[in-house]
Design a protein around this motif. Sequence first.
Motif: not given
Length: 396
Positions: A306-311, A97-98, A149-156
């Motif tokens: 996975r993004l640790t602050p948001l699952t 989303y962002f 934050t809309s998907t829970g993915v941490l992008q390298p």
Amino acid sequence: MTNDLSELNVPYRLLLGPGPSLVHPRVYRAMTAPVIGYLDPVFIQLLDDTQRPLRTVFRTENDFTMAISGTGTAGMEAAIYNVVEPGDTVVVCQNGYFAVRMADMVRRCGGEVVLVEADWGKLIEPERVEAALKDAGRVKVVAIVHGETSTGVLQPLEEISRIAHEHGALLLADAVTSLAGCELRIDDWGIDVCYSGTQKCLSAPPGMAPLTMSAQAMEAVAKRSEPVRSWYVDVSMLQNYWGGGNARAYHHTPPMTMLYALREGLRIVLEEGLETRIVRHLRNARAFWTGVEAMGLTLHVEEKHRLTPLTTVRVPEGIDEMALRQGLLLEHNIEIGRGFGNLEGQVWRIGLMGYGSSEENVFALLYALETQLAKQKFGRDRGAGVAAAARAFAAD
Ligand SMILES: *Cc1c(COP(=O)(O)O)cnc(C)c1O
């Protein structure tokens, strides 16, 4: 005239959604300090005091490192409006989303958007960015979200940064959710423009947006052929304000109270140590993941991305996701988020951010989730989630 307004009475909620996150009690305390004028030497000291830890937390030496008055979205506007001019081409990496919001802003600045898309919950592959850069001709900026934050993915970001620079483009990254919760290295990774917000892992209320810009990004701003189309977030004026020493000119009245909050939030991060804090987010997220999987739920994102602050947790077949969230709020006082955009109705978004990322919150949340799922006849083994999380913590 009658006054029928009752005293404000806001409940204390356990905020475990996508933001705002729980505010640290020390931050609330700092916010009761008196408001002072923006030319007061004490206030000028406060700006300096805020800039130094911001550089530490961003891991940057960038001269231009400050905080925009406004929420994370104001940071996004400041980032995009300053570097994008009419006619510029911007590659927007869109897997959530962002990034949709970023593309909208680029168009509002008169920029040309080239989208590199991926499914919501998957990574943007560097090869796709490279291909887009080869096709697009001259590209001014590559824009990407670090913690979606809309998907829970941490992008390298490192590889994409290298590719962007090879093609003469600046890298602009959204770190609203990742700053102070995940590894983020502005200088080592070559990120030219990066913004965040106070209301996610910094454990302050919504209201300020940290922003840092490299010398190259500032040079691009200086070379603009027309003024920035937003007066409020024009960084050339803000630079005089934050960096102006005694020559500071009036620009806008800064929200003092939010600066107190940001300063205290940063002080808490430095006290804990950035590395320790990142490990804490990982440890609590892992135990939470183990717990939800033991309950029979599925996570939306593959573990290594996975993004640790948001699952993001998948809503099982046959479960009324809204009723579950309402039960959490009304019976357990816990707020979590719903899925939106492409993931509407498909996931819950659960935040363990900053002050909210703790062992006790993991247990409170797992217990509440199990209780609410049992009401909807989901799950055979009540307590399995809490027990699995306890074992995960013990083994860690
Ligand atoms: C929350 C968030 C924003 C927007 O911040 P606001 O404080 O809501 O304006 C932007 N990007 C990401 C990744 C976010 O999580």
